[in-house]
Scaffold this active site. Structure first.
Site, short mmCIF file in Angstrom:
data_model
loop_
_atom_site.label_atom_id
_atom_site.label_comp_id
_atom_site.label_asym_id
_atom_site.label_seq_id
_atom_site.Cartn_x
_atom_site.Cartn_y
_atom_site.Cartn_z
N THR A 112 0.87 -1.18 0.00
CA THR A 112 0.00 0.00 0.00
C THR A 112 0.90 1.22 0.00
O THR A 112 1.62 1.47 0.98
CB THR A 112 -0.88 0.03 1.27
N LYS A 130 -7.79 1.59 -3.08
CA LYS A 130 -7.44 1.17 -1.71
C LYS A 130 -7.58 2.33 -0.71
O LYS A 130 -8.19 2.20 0.34
CB LYS A 130 -6.00 0.63 -1.71
N LYS A 170 -1.56 5.34 8.48
CA LYS A 170 -0.78 5.36 7.23
C LYS A 170 -1.70 5.56 6.03
O LYS A 170 -1.47 6.42 5.17
CB LYS A 170 0.00 4.04 7.08
P1 NAD Z 1 6.13 -5.82 7.31
O1 NAD Z 1 6.90 -4.70 7.90
O2 NAD Z 1 5.74 -6.99 8.17
O3 NAD Z 1 6.96 -6.44 6.05
C1 NAD Z 1 7.71 -5.67 5.16
C2 NAD Z 1 8.96 -6.48 4.81
O4 NAD Z 1 9.70 -5.76 3.80
C3 NAD Z 1 9.92 -6.65 6.00
O5 NAD Z 1 10.17 -8.04 6.18
C4 NAD Z 1 11.16 -5.87 5.59
O6 NAD Z 1 12.36 -6.45 6.06
C5 NAD Z 1 11.07 -5.95 4.08
N1 NAD Z 1 11.84 -4.92 3.37
C6 NAD Z 1 11.88 -3.58 3.59
N2 NAD Z 1 12.68 -2.98 2.69
C7 NAD Z 1 13.16 -3.95 1.88
C8 NAD Z 1 14.03 -3.97 0.76
N3 NAD Z 1 14.58 -2.85 0.29
N4 NAD Z 1 14.28 -5.16 0.18
C9 NAD Z 1 13.74 -6.31 0.64
N5 NAD Z 1 12.90 -6.36 1.69
C10 NAD Z 1 12.62 -5.19 2.32
O7 NAD Z 1 4.85 -5.16 6.63
P2 NAD Z 1 3.49 -5.89 6.19
O8 NAD Z 1 2.51 -5.84 7.31
O9 NAD Z 1 3.82 -7.21 5.55
O10 NAD Z 1 2.94 -4.85 5.11
C11 NAD Z 1 3.48 -4.79 3.80
C12 NAD Z 1 2.61 -3.86 2.98
O11 NAD Z 1 1.26 -4.35 2.98
C13 NAD Z 1 2.55 -2.43 3.53
O12 NAD Z 1 2.57 -1.54 2.44
C14 NAD Z 1 1.21 -2.39 4.27
O13 NAD Z 1 0.65 -1.10 4.34
C15 NAD Z 1 0.37 -3.32 3.40
N6 NAD Z 1 -0.76 -3.94 4.10
C16 NAD Z 1 -0.59 -4.47 5.34
C17 NAD Z 1 -1.70 -5.07 5.99
C18 NAD Z 1 -1.54 -5.68 7.35
O14 NAD Z 1 -2.56 -5.98 7.98
N7 NAD Z 1 -0.32 -5.92 7.83
C19 NAD Z 1 -2.94 -5.10 5.35
C20 NAD Z 1 -3.07 -4.57 4.06
C21 NAD Z 1 -1.96 -3.99 3.44
#
Ligand code: NAD
Length: 295
Positions: free
Chosen positions: A93, A168, A243
């Site tokens: 997102t 979204k 966010k």
């Molecule tokens: P998270 O922080 O658990 O996972 C993100 C991952 O990206 C981490 O493991 C981090 O190490 C990795 N990362 C960061 N920079 C990187 C790079 N340059 N190269 C490789 N890996 C890298 O976050 P999440 O909860 O999995 O969310 C991910 C996305 O999904 C976000 O944009 C969030 O807004 C969206 N989202 C989350 C939810 C939720 O409930 N968690 C729901 C809908 C959407």
């Protein structure tokens, strides 16, 4: 069977990649975090330590990263490594402007691309029941749909580049505003001596009906599965709601749209977050509105 490189194996990306493995695809996973890599390896993802080795013969690259800056940095790198015509999908997102820049990067390396953010949270990511909202060409969508359908139950093509992110943040702006509205109504009802159940029974079958009330009721009792019955354990964390509301405000400014209630919701969630409530479910904001949990 498709060879997929999955970048970002966190709370969402980890289980999404695992579902692609379960469906029989070859999945190579990359993340900066050792813990995320180790968890992905346990679910059958072939983890790699750099993108260089993993990408050249991939059919598709999927990114699931925190913010627009991460996505643009990873897409800039991978655009120098992918073969022409590799399908690039970003499921994070992020802001609409960054999503459109990512599509431009893909165009520069002759790859079809899709912004495809999700709703459904970590539960949906694990169960494979996410909703995907996609933006990009019809051809990119046609190629991506079978893969997205492995990770989700509903996949909607919303329009051209950035349309998935637009859908979204518009949806989540409705959610943030409606949750605050429902919380205010329960707070007023309490002051007027109305029981939670009575207000629920009336509003859930009247014109006040909405998802924040009927599926995610912010007080314990009427909807047993809602986080209010579980100490406001998320669910959908308040910090993620903040966010998304901030992304909606950025987009509104950039597009010249008036969203005064969205702005108010962003400010209230900002205060709630600042008071140390970011990791609680977003429906816990009722405590701040009652005058309880604001600091
Ligand atoms: P998270 O922080 O658990 O996972 C993100 C991952 O990206 C981490 O493991 C981090 O190490 C990795 N990362 C960061 N920079 C990187 C790079 N340059 N190269 C490789 N890996 C890298 O976050 P999440 O909860 O999995 O969310 C991910 C996305 O999904 C976000 O944009 C969030 O807004 C969206 N989202 C989350 C939810 C939720 O409930 N968690 C729901 C809908 C959407």
């Amino acid at each position: 069977m498709t060879t997929i490189v999955f970048v970002g194996l966190g709370n969402m990306g980890g289980p999404m990649a695992a579902n692609l493995v379960k469906a029989g695809h070859t999945v190579r996973g990359f993340d900066l975090s050792d813990a995320s890599l180790a968890a992905a390896a346990r679910s059958g993802v072939a983890t790699v330590r750099s993108l260089d080795d993993a990408i050249a013969d991939a059919d598709c690259v999927i990114t699931m990263l925190p913010k627009g800056a991460h996505v643009l940095s990873v897409w800039s790198e991978l655009c120098g490594l992918v073969a022409d015509d590799t399908l690039l999908i970003d499921c994070s997102t992020i802001d609409v402007d960054s999503a459109r820049k990512a599509h431009e990067l893909a165009k520069g390396c002759a790859c079809p691309s899709l912004d495809a953010p999700v709703s459904g949270g970590t539960g949906g990511a694990t169960a494979g029941t996410l909703t995907f909202m996609a933006g990009g060409s019809a051809e990119a969508f046609r190629r991506a749909e079978p893969l997205l359908s492995v990770m989700g139950r509903k996949v909607v093509h919303c329009g051209d580049a950035g349309a998935g992110q637009a859908a979204k943040i518009c949806n989540n702006m409705i959610l943030g505003i409606s949750m605050i509205g429902v919380c205010e109504a329960f707070t007023l009802g309490e002051k007027l001596g109305l029981s939670h159940q009575a207000l629920f029974d009336v509003a859930s079958t009247s014109s006040g009906q909405c998802w924040s009330l009927t599926s995610y009721c912010p007080v314990p009792g009427p909807v047993p599965a809602s986080p209010a019955n579980n100490g406001y354990k998320p669910g959908f964390a308040a910090t993620l709601m903040l966010k998304d509301l901030m992304l909606a405000q950025e987009a509104a400014l950039s597009a010249g749209a008036a969203t005064p209630l969205g702005a108010q919701a962003a400010q209230l969630y900002g205060l709630f977050d600042k008071a140390g409530n970011g990791s609680r479910d977003f429906s816990a904001i009722i405590e701040m509105l009652r005058g309880g949990s604001d600091g």
